[in-house]
Structures are given as structure tokens and as C-alpha cells.
Design an enzyme around this catalytic site. Structure first.
Site, PDB file in Angstrom:
ATOM      1  N   HIS A 172      -7.283  -3.443   4.780  1.00 13.39           N
ATOM      2  CA  HIS A 172      -6.751  -2.073   4.730  1.00 13.39           C
ATOM      3  C   HIS A 172      -7.569  -1.243   3.748  1.00 13.39           C
ATOM      4  CE1 HIS A 172      -4.452   0.947   2.489  1.00 13.39           C
ATOM      5  NE2 HIS A 172      -3.803   1.218   3.609  1.00 13.39           N
ATOM      6  N   ASN A 173      -7.823  -1.801   2.579  1.00 16.42           N
ATOM      7  CA  ASN A 173      -8.567  -1.044   1.578  1.00 16.42           C
ATOM      8  C   ASN A 173     -10.018  -0.814   1.989  1.00 16.42           C
ATOM      9  OD1 ASN A 173      -6.182  -1.262   0.128  1.00 16.42           O
ATOM     10  ND2 ASN A 173      -7.236  -1.514  -1.814  1.00 16.42           N
ATOM     11  N   LYS A 227      -4.233  -6.738   3.350  1.00 13.77           N
ATOM     12  CA  LYS A 227      -4.254  -5.568   2.447  1.00 13.77           C
ATOM     13  C   LYS A 227      -5.692  -5.249   2.029  1.00 13.77           C
ATOM     14  CE  LYS A 227      -3.349  -2.199  -0.165  1.00 13.77           C
ATOM     15  NZ  LYS A 227      -3.696  -2.140  -1.515  1.00 13.77           N
ATOM     16  N   GLU A 242      -9.911   1.939   4.192  1.00 15.67           N
ATOM     17  CA  GLU A 242      -9.635   3.125   3.354  1.00 15.67           C
ATOM     18  C   GLU A 242     -10.953   3.674   2.763  1.00 15.67           C
ATOM     19  OE1 GLU A 242      -6.405   2.554   0.380  1.00 15.67           O
ATOM     20  OE2 GLU A 242      -7.840   3.242  -1.110  1.00 15.67           O
ATOM     21  N   SER A 287       0.822  -1.203   0.000  1.00 15.97           N
ATOM     22  CA  SER A 287       0.000   0.000   0.000  1.00 15.97           C
ATOM     23  C   SER A 287       0.855   1.251   0.000  1.00 15.97           C
ATOM     24  CB  SER A 287      -0.908   0.034   1.227  1.00 15.97           C
ATOM     25  OG  SER A 287      -1.598   1.272   1.253  1.00 15.97           O
TER      26      SER A 287
HETATM   27  C1  6PG Z   1      -3.167   1.534  -1.593  1.00 18.30           C
HETATM   28  C2  6PG Z   1      -4.459   1.762  -2.327  1.00 18.30           C
HETATM   29  C3  6PG Z   1      -4.385   1.152  -3.694  1.00 18.30           C
HETATM   30  C4  6PG Z   1      -5.430   1.692  -4.648  1.00 18.30           C
HETATM   31  C5  6PG Z   1      -6.787   1.139  -4.367  1.00 18.30           C
HETATM   32  C6  6PG Z   1      -7.859   2.049  -4.821  1.00 18.30           C
HETATM   33  O1  6PG Z   1      -3.259   0.968  -0.532  1.00 18.30           O
HETATM   34  O2  6PG Z   1      -2.121   1.935  -2.095  1.00 18.30           O
HETATM   35  O3  6PG Z   1      -5.499   1.172  -1.638  1.00 18.30           O
HETATM   36  O4  6PG Z   1      -4.391  -0.219  -3.548  1.00 18.30           O
HETATM   37  O5  6PG Z   1      -5.448   3.063  -4.645  1.00 18.30           O
HETATM   38  O6  6PG Z   1      -6.856  -0.068  -5.051  1.00 18.30           O
HETATM   39  O7  6PG Z   1      -8.995   1.326  -4.832  1.00 18.30           O
HETATM   40  P1  6PG Z   1     -10.309   1.793  -5.522  1.00 18.30           P
HETATM   41  O8  6PG Z   1      -9.980   2.100  -6.956  1.00 18.30           O
HETATM   42  O9  6PG Z   1     -11.208   0.624  -5.384  1.00 18.30           O
HETATM   43  O10 6PG Z   1     -10.752   3.001  -4.787  1.00 18.30           O
END
Ligand code: 6PG
Length: 486
Positions: free
Chosen positions: A185-186, A182, A189, A128
Site C-alpha cells: 500500500h505504501n 500495508k 502511495e 493506514s
Molecule cells: C498511511 C501512511 C503512513 C505514513 C507513511 C509515510 O498509510 O497511513 O502510509 O503509514 O504516512 O509511513 O511514509 P513516508 O514517511 O515514508 O512517506
């Protein structure tokens, strides 16, 4: 001496990871389907370290020291399988294939199992931090065998983000555990961004705070318990003026949020492992609703009439002290909702750990997210402390950590006022509200689930348990309505 690691797939993430390895003293063999990309990397950044240019996977493998380490950075899904298929005949027992993309953890489990049968290590690694992170220090969440971490770990740790001298990289668990962590984590996010969006919307719709004024508010919030990368960049985005029109950039961006799928996977997995990640699921749904633009065009006209409140929001919130108080209420609602989404994320991790046989260490996971990744926040350090105790004494739910229980109690009146205002004046705040409902569900002594059980027993003889004695019971609903033990 051969190369320490090979990287195949040199789009920006792969290229940046390769440059990061090279800058940290490793010799990196490079491969890409189109050689032009490999050449461009070597020509532009060759001076940054030791690179070995190769034109085929066979050449890449040939260039490596043993055990060979090949990092794949291609689009998740079929392309990963295709590269693995080409690589396998070229590798020997004990070699390591690393998938650093955003792969679905079930696919990682499947691939790990298949490659283990062939004597190869397959390591799914969550990375990430976006493009900059990959280059300067991402947060790294490796899974796969413990054994593979012995040789791979030190390399990954040296390119990872550094949090006060500690690398944000540690082995999290076998097979798909790295990609699972991960994924969560998303999911978090998604929830983080959604609660920021809700705060912005409420401040704008009810308190009349324009984007640039809000940039200042978010900047201030960044020196409170909310301090985090996403709060910091919110003030940057809100400050940005559109070159073409001179309007705030946020006003000219189409209000339909995209998604690549990791948030959706998190919500689905939450349902599967029985962990109520309501804030994450609501955040995914909020993106889905935003993307139904053609329907929203119609509904926004039809439902326009809306509420007819005696006192308007402007009169209540849009000036002076009232505005300041309301903004502070929103900050607290945002913080409380954020705490809930982290608690839900960690709850889901412990449920998944049991489901998949991973010995996930919550303290370690929190530590990995303190720097380099998108959700990095001061809060992670506090979460880490909450998991300082030995496993048996750790809070069953993160919200039970004394620091968080107190923080929630402190935020609660504000949180309720904000959710009530959102409902009263018709501003959608799905995560503020569902986080509060989760909190209220946790604090309720009795839930209406008892009635649900009664209904299930009535129409389907699904049985129920009693509060006062052991056993399983059923009412003979269509007979004399007496209770039977079954
Ligand atoms: C990270 C982000 C990366 C990416 C996401 C965005 O941790 O660096 O999460 O993995 O920006 O995949 O996800 P979406 O396009 O679903 O918002």
C-alpha cells in the site's frame, strides 16, 4: 468484567486507536512508558468511553479479559521487540499480541514464529489512514493466525473505515501478510504521489500553470476516473498561500522529499520476489534524488545550458486550446501511469503470496483500500471488480482486465506525447516514462533479452534456450562456434 483490549504506546496513533475502540463500546486499558501521557488521554478524552488507566505492563495485562489482547503502538524496530520481551512473561497461552505499527514484514514473520512456539498469537496489523484515520476509521490489514482473527477480527472491523456498509478490514493471510500488504500500500502511495508531482511539474514548467490554477485543475480531475483522496488533497495543498510571504506554499517548501522506509522496502521486496515494480522503485529514487540537494545545487548550474529547441515549450503548450489539450494529455498520462503502478503492486502481491505461502485474495485487498487509507480511490472499486472472477479466471496482470486494457489504449497517444514532451524539454518524469516502458515491454512480441542471453553465454557460458526445440544450449565461442546441447 475486565477490559476488552489493552493499548501500550499512547503517542497520537496509539491514543487515537484506543479512543476509536472506546467510542465503539469497548473497554480499553491504557499504558504508556510515561504515565503523564496516559493521564492526559484519560483527562482529555475520558468521557468518550470506558478507559482503564494503568501504570505498568503488569497492571495492563492484569486489567484484561481472556484471551488477553494487547495492542502495541510503538516505533517499528527494536522498541517493538523490547515491549514484546516485557509482555511475554505476563501472558498465558492463547493470548494475543498485536503490532499495529509500520513494522517490516520479515520482523513480523520472525516474531510470529517465536511467539507461536510459546503458545501466543502475534498479529502484525497494517493500519493506514494517518492520525485521523486511526481515530475515525482506518483501513486495517491484519495478518497472524486465522484463529486469532476469530476474537480479534470483530473488534478491528468495528473500528475500521466503512465503505458503503462494508468494513475496510479483513484477515489477509498468516504471519507477516498484514504488514506486507500495508507495505505494498505504501509503495503504491509513493507512486501515486510521484505521478501527481510529475503532472504538476509538467503543467507548471511547460504550460505555465501556476499552483492556484492547478488547484482548480486537480479539483476537476477529482470528478474523473482519477477521483481519490490524494488528488483531492493535492488541490488543497496547491491552493494554500504562505502566510509569511504571500507566495504559494508549495514554492516555499524545500524540495527534498523525506521517507521513513516503507517505499524502499517495497522496492527491495519487488526485486527479491522478481516482480518488476518499476514505478514504485522510481518513486523511491525520485525522493532520493530530491534529497541530494547539495549535489543538485551544483548540477543545476553546470547542466543549465540544456536543450536548444527551435520551438519553445511556451509556444506549444502555454496558451488557449493547446494548453487545454496538453492538460488533458497529462491527465491521461497520469491515469495510465497510475494504472500501471497498481498493476505492479498487485503483481508483486501475487509473487509474494507464492514466495511466502500466503493465500492472498486480491479482491479482498482491493476492497480494504477503498476507504480509510491514503490511497483510497474510486479506481479500487474497479480493481475489485476485475478480481470478481474465480481465481483461475482472474487476469494474470491487472492491465489485462478488459476495462483497464481499454482505458490504457484510450490514454496511450496522450501518454506518449507527454513522455516525449518531458524528454524533449527536459522535465524529469521518471514514473510517467517507466510506466510507459513497462507497458511497452508487456506489449512487445520480442524483447532484447535474447541478446542478453547471447552475451551471457559468450562471456560466462551461462547457456540459453531455443525458441524451436526444448533443451539448454551453449555456443563453443572460443572454439569452432558450433552449438552444443548441455
Ligand atoms: C498511511 C501512511 C503512513 C505514513 C507513511 C509515510 O498509510 O497511513 O502510509 O503509514 O504516512 O509511513 O511514509 P513516508 O514517511 O515514508 O512517506
Amino acid at each position: 468484567m475486565g477490559a476488552d483490549i489493552g493499548v501500550t504506546g499512547l503517542a497520537v496513533m496509539g491514543a487515537n486507536l484506543a479512543r476509536n475502540f472506546a467510542r465503539n463500546g469497548y473497554t480499553v486499558a491504557l499504558h504508556n512508558r510515561s504515565v503523564a501521557r496516559t493521564d492526559s488521554l484519560v483527562n482529555t478524552y475520558g468521557h468518550e468511553g470506558q478507559f482503564v488507566r494503568t501504570e505498568s505492563l503488569a497492571e495492563l495485562v492484569e486489567a484484561l479479559d481472556r484471551p488477553r489482547r494487547v495492542l502495541i503502538m510503538v516505533k517499528a524496530g527494536a522498541p517493538v521487540d523490547a515491549v514484546i520481551e516485557d509482555l511475554v512473561p505476563l501472558l498465558d497461552e492463547g493470548d494475543i499480541i498485536i503490532d499495529a505499527g509500520n513494522s517490516f514484514y520479515e520482523e513480523t514473520r520472525r516474531r510470529e514464529e517465536a511467539l507461536r512456539q510459546k503458545g501466543l498469537h502475534f498479529v502484525g496489523v497494517g493500519v493506514s489512514g494517518g492520525e485521523e484515520g486511526a481515530l475515525w476509521g482506518p483501513s486495517i490489514m491484519p495478518g497472524g493466525s486465522r484463529e486469532s482473527y476469530q476474537t480479534l477480527g470483530p473488534m478491528l472491523e468495528s473500528i475500521a473505515a466503512d465503505y458503503h456498509g462494508e468494513p475496510c478490514c479483513a484477515w489477509v493471510g498468516t504471519d507477516g501478510a498484514g504488514h506486507y500488504v500495508k507495505m505494498v500500500h505504501n509503495g503504491i502511495e509513493y507512486a501515486d504521489m510521484q505521478v501527481i508531482g510529475e503532472a504538476y511539474d509538467l503543467m507548471r514548467s511547460l504550460a505555465g500553470l501556476e499552483p492556484q490554477e492547478q488547484a482548480g485543475v486537480f479539483r476537476e480531475w477529482n470528478s474523473t476516473a482519477l477521483a481519490s483522496y490524494l488528488i483531492e488533497i493535492t488541490s488543497e495543498v496547491l491552493d494554500q498561500e504562505d502566510e509569511l510571504t504571500g507566495r504559494p506554499l508549495v514554492d516555499v517548501i524545500v524540495d527534498a522529499a523525506g521517507q521513513k522506509g516503507t517505499g524502499r522496502w517495497t522496492a527491495i521486496s519487488g526485486l527479491e520476489v522478481g516482480s518488476p515494480v518499476t514505478t514504485i522503485a522510481e518513486s523511491v529514487f525520485a525522493r532520493s534524488i530530491s534529497s541530494q540537494r547539495s549535489v543538485r545545487e551544483v548540477t543545476s548550474q553546470v547542466f543549465e545550458a540544456g536543450i536548444n529547441e527551435a520551438v519553445t515549450a511556451e509556444e506549444l503548450y502555454a496558451s488557449g486550446d493547446a494548453r487545454q489539450d496538453f492538460v488533458e494529455d497529462i491527465r491521461k498520462a497520469l491515469y495510465a501511469s497510475k494504472l500501471v503502478s497498481y498493476a505492479q503492486g498487485f503483481d508483486m502481491l501475487s509473487a509474494a503470496g507464492q514466495e511466502f505461502g500466503w493465500d492472498l485474495n486480491m479482491r479482498t485487498i482491493a476492497s480494504l483500500w477503498r476507504a480509510g487509507c491514503i490511497i483510497r480511490a474510486d479506481l479500487l472499486d474497479t480493481i475489485m471488480r476485475a478480481y470478481d472472477a474465480p481465481a483461475a479466471d482472474q487476469p494474470r496482470n491487472l492491465l489485462l482486465a478488459p476495462e483497464f486494457t481499454e482505458a490504457l489504449a484510450e490514454c496511450l497517444p496522450s501518454w506518449r506525447r507527454v513522455v516525449a514532451a518531458a524528454a524533449t524539454y527536459g522535465v524529469p518524469a521518471p514514473v510517467f516514462s517507466s510506466a510507459l516502458a513497462y507497458y511497452d515491454s508487456l506489449r512487445a512480441e520480442r524483447l532484447p533479452a535474447a541478446l542478453t542471453q547471447g552475451l551471457r553465454d559468450y562471456f560466462g557460458a551461462h547457456t540459453y534456450q531455443r525458441i524451436d526445440k526444448p533443451g539448454t544450449f551453449h555456443i563453443r565461442w572460443s572454439e569452432d562456434r558450433t552449438e552444443a546441447e548441455v
